[in-house]
Design a protein around this motif. Structure first.
Motif, PDB file in Angstrom:
ATOM      1  N   LEU A  46      37.251  36.866  41.462  1.00 22.72           N
ATOM      2  CA  LEU A  46      38.175  37.577  42.330  1.00 22.72           C
ATOM      3  C   LEU A  46      39.506  38.000  41.740  1.00 22.72           C
ATOM      4  O   LEU A  46      39.936  37.144  40.730  1.00 22.72           O
ATOM      5  CB  LEU A  46      38.607  36.243  43.295  1.00 22.72           C
ATOM      6  N   THR A  72      44.198  39.917  44.848  1.00 21.78           N
ATOM      7  CA  THR A  72      43.999  39.202  46.183  1.00 21.78           C
ATOM      8  C   THR A  72      44.760  37.967  46.409  1.00 21.78           C
ATOM      9  O   THR A  72      45.162  37.663  47.552  1.00 21.78           O
ATOM     10  CB  THR A  72      42.475  38.803  46.068  1.00 21.78           C
ATOM     11  N   ARG A  73      44.969  37.157  45.158  1.00 24.99           N
ATOM     12  CA  ARG A  73      45.893  36.037  45.399  1.00 24.99           C
ATOM     13  C   ARG A  73      47.272  36.486  45.881  1.00 24.99           C
ATOM     14  O   ARG A  73      48.046  35.515  46.496  1.00 24.99           O
ATOM     15  CB  ARG A  73      45.746  35.253  44.266  1.00 24.99           C
ATOM     16  N   ALA A  86      39.263  40.290  50.593  1.00 25.88           N
ATOM     17  CA  ALA A  86      39.224  39.907  48.934  1.00 25.88           C
ATOM     18  C   ALA A  86      38.624  41.138  48.036  1.00 25.88           C
ATOM     19  O   ALA A  86      37.925  41.888  48.603  1.00 25.88           O
ATOM     20  CB  ALA A  86      38.382  38.629  48.639  1.00 25.88           C
ATOM     21  N   ALA A 129      37.250  30.068  44.926  1.00 28.42           N
ATOM     22  CA  ALA A 129      38.005  30.369  46.138  1.00 28.42           C
ATOM     23  C   ALA A 129      38.527  29.482  46.703  1.00 28.42           C
ATOM     24  O   ALA A 129      39.470  29.352  47.552  1.00 28.42           O
ATOM     25  CB  ALA A 129      37.652  31.721  46.814  1.00 28.42           C
ATOM     26  N   ILE A 166      31.777  32.612  42.963  1.00 25.95           N
ATOM     27  CA  ILE A 166      33.300  33.243  43.430  1.00 25.95           C
ATOM     28  C   ILE A 166      33.794  32.279  44.647  1.00 25.95           C
ATOM     29  O   ILE A 166      34.926  31.731  44.492  1.00 25.95           O
ATOM     30  CB  ILE A 166      33.196  34.529  43.794  1.00 25.95           C
ATOM     31  N   ILE A 187      36.924  41.778  44.619  1.00 26.49           N
ATOM     32  CA  ILE A 187      36.313  41.126  43.585  1.00 26.49           C
ATOM     33  C   ILE A 187      35.948  42.217  42.167  1.00 26.49           C
ATOM     34  O   ILE A 187      35.549  43.427  42.785  1.00 26.49           O
ATOM     35  CB  ILE A 187      35.054  40.267  43.866  1.00 26.49           C
ATOM     36  N   LEU A 198      35.779  37.371  52.281  1.00 30.51           N
ATOM     37  CA  LEU A 198      34.936  37.513  50.833  1.00 30.51           C
ATOM     38  C   LEU A 198      33.652  38.137  50.910  1.00 30.51           C
ATOM     39  O   LEU A 198      32.570  37.643  51.647  1.00 30.51           O
ATOM     40  CB  LEU A 198      34.960  36.128  50.244  1.00 30.51           C
TER      41      LEU A 198
END
Length: 312
Positions: A14, A18-19, A7, A48, A44, A9, A36
Motif C-alpha cells: 500500500l 493512500t494513508r 487504495a 491494512a 496487503i 498499491i 482495496l
C-alpha cells in the motif's frame, strides 16, 4: 453514510499516499472505509486492517484488478458509490487516472488537488499553477475528490482494527490491457516522499554534468534528485524527476534548488516544502522570493564546497 478511500498499491504494498488520503478523509468527520482492489492481496490486506481510522476494508481480489487499470476499477467504484457521501483518492497518477473515469460514469463533477478540507462539501484547491488558492463547494449529493498527499500527514500504520468485507468482481471490461511496466531503479529515495530533495535546472548544461554534479551530493544527503521542466525537456534529466505542477508535487523537510529560476509551475510544486534553499547566480531569479535561504553564487562552486563540508 461515510467516506470511501480508493487504495493505491504497487510492488511494495500500500502506497503512503493512500494513508495520506485516509487522513484527509477523516477530516470530513464521517467513518472511513478503504477500497482495496488488486490480485493476491492477502498480505496487503492483513497489514491494512491495522491502519488507524479505518472502519471497513472493501476487498476486491481478482485478476482483472491486478494491473490497476482505470477501465476495470471505475465500474467497481461505481458499484459501491451509492453507500457513500464522498469518494477520495490521492492526487497521484493513479488517482488522477481512475477517479475522473468513475466521476464520468456517475455523472458527478469532481474536485481535484484538494489541499485543505473546510467542511463536508467545501474544499481549498490551488489554481493558476499554485499562485492562488480557491475555496470551492461541491454540489449536493456524492462528492468525488482527489487530495494532495504531501499536504496531509499519513495515517498511522498501527492502532486500527478494520473489518474486511469481500466484494464480488465487476469483471474485465476488455477496454485496455497492460503490456509491460518499466520501473525506474534507483538507490535514491522516492521523489514524492523524500525528506530531502535537491534539484537542478537547465543551467547545469548537460545530462552528464547534471548527474556528475548532483549525484555525489544527493548520496551524502540521502536525498532524492529532482529537476525542472526545462532540464527534463532538454534531455538532461529523466521525465520522472520533474518537480512542479506538471510533474511531481513534493513537500520535503528540505528542498535545495541549484540553478533553478523559479518558474510558476515549478514553485507551485515545491511551496509546501518546510525549508527551501536556493542557489542561483542571478540575484533576480524568482526562486529567491519563496526561498527561506538564498545564496547568489555559482552552483559549480557551491556544490563541491558543500560536499567537502559534509565530508568533513
Amino acid at each position: 453514510m461515510s467516506v470511501l478511500v480508493i487504495a493505491e498499491i504497487d510492488q511494495n504494498g500500500l502506497r503512503a499516499a493512500t494513508r495520506s488520503a485516509i487522513s484527509a478523509a477523516a477530516q470530513l468527520g464521517q467513518s472511513v472505509d478503504l477500497l482495496l482492489a488488486g490480485h493476491e492481496l492477502e498480505g496487503i490486506a492483513s497489514k491494512a486492517i491495522s491502519i488507524k481510522g479505518l472502519g471497513k476494508i472493501l476487498l476486491a481480489d481478482s485478476a482483472e484488478y491486478a494491473a490497476g487499470l482505470a477501465e476495470n476499477l471505475a465500474p467497481l467504484i461505481v458499484q459501491q458509490a451509492a453507500q457513500y457521501d464522498t469518494i477520495v483518492a490521492a492526487a497521484t497518477s493513479f488517482g488522477k487516472n481512475v477517479l475522473p473515469r468513475a466521476a464520468a460514469l456517475l455523472d458527478v463533477a469532481m474536485v481535484s488537488e484538494v489541499t485543505q478540507i473546510i467542511g463536508p462539501r467545501t474544499f481549498v484547491r490551488p489554481i493558476y499553477a499554485g499562485n492562488l488558492n480557491a475555496t470551492v463547494s461541491a454540489p449536493e449529493g456524492l462528492a468525488i475528490i482527489t487530495v494532495r498527499p504531501t499536504v496531509f500527514e499519513a495515517a498511522a500504520e498501527e492502532g486500527g482494527a478494520a473489518q474486511i468485507v469481500h466484494l464480488n468482481t465487476t469483471g474485465d471490461v476488455a477496454m485496455s490491457k497492460l503490456l509491460h511496466r518499466d520501473l525506474a531503479v534507483s538507490d535514491r529515495p522516492e521523489l514524492a516522499t523524500a525528506k530531502t530533495v535537491i534539484s537542478g535546472g537547465r543551467s547545469l548544461g548537460s545530462k552528464e554534468a547534471f548527474q556528475s554534479t548532483l549525484e555525489p551530493l544527493a548520496a551524502k544527503l540521502g536525498a532524492a534528485i529532482g529537476a525542472t521542466r526545462a532540464a527534463v525537456d532538454s534531455g538532461m534529466a529523466p521525465n520522472d524527476s520533474q518537480v512542479g505542477q506538471t510533474g511531481t508535487v513534493i513537500a520535503p523537510d528540505l528542498y535545495i534548488a541549484f540553478g533553478v529560476s523559479g518558474a510558476a509551475q515549478h514553485v507551485g510544486g515545491i511551496k509546501d516544502a518546510k525549508i527551501i534553499v536556493a542557489v542561483n547566480i542571478d540575484p533576480e531569479a524568482p526562486i529567491f522570493q519563496v526561498a527561506n535561504y538564498g545564496l547568489v553564487a555559482d552552483l559549480f562552486t557551491v556544490i563541491p564546497e558543500l560536499s567537502a563540508a559534509l565530508k568533513a
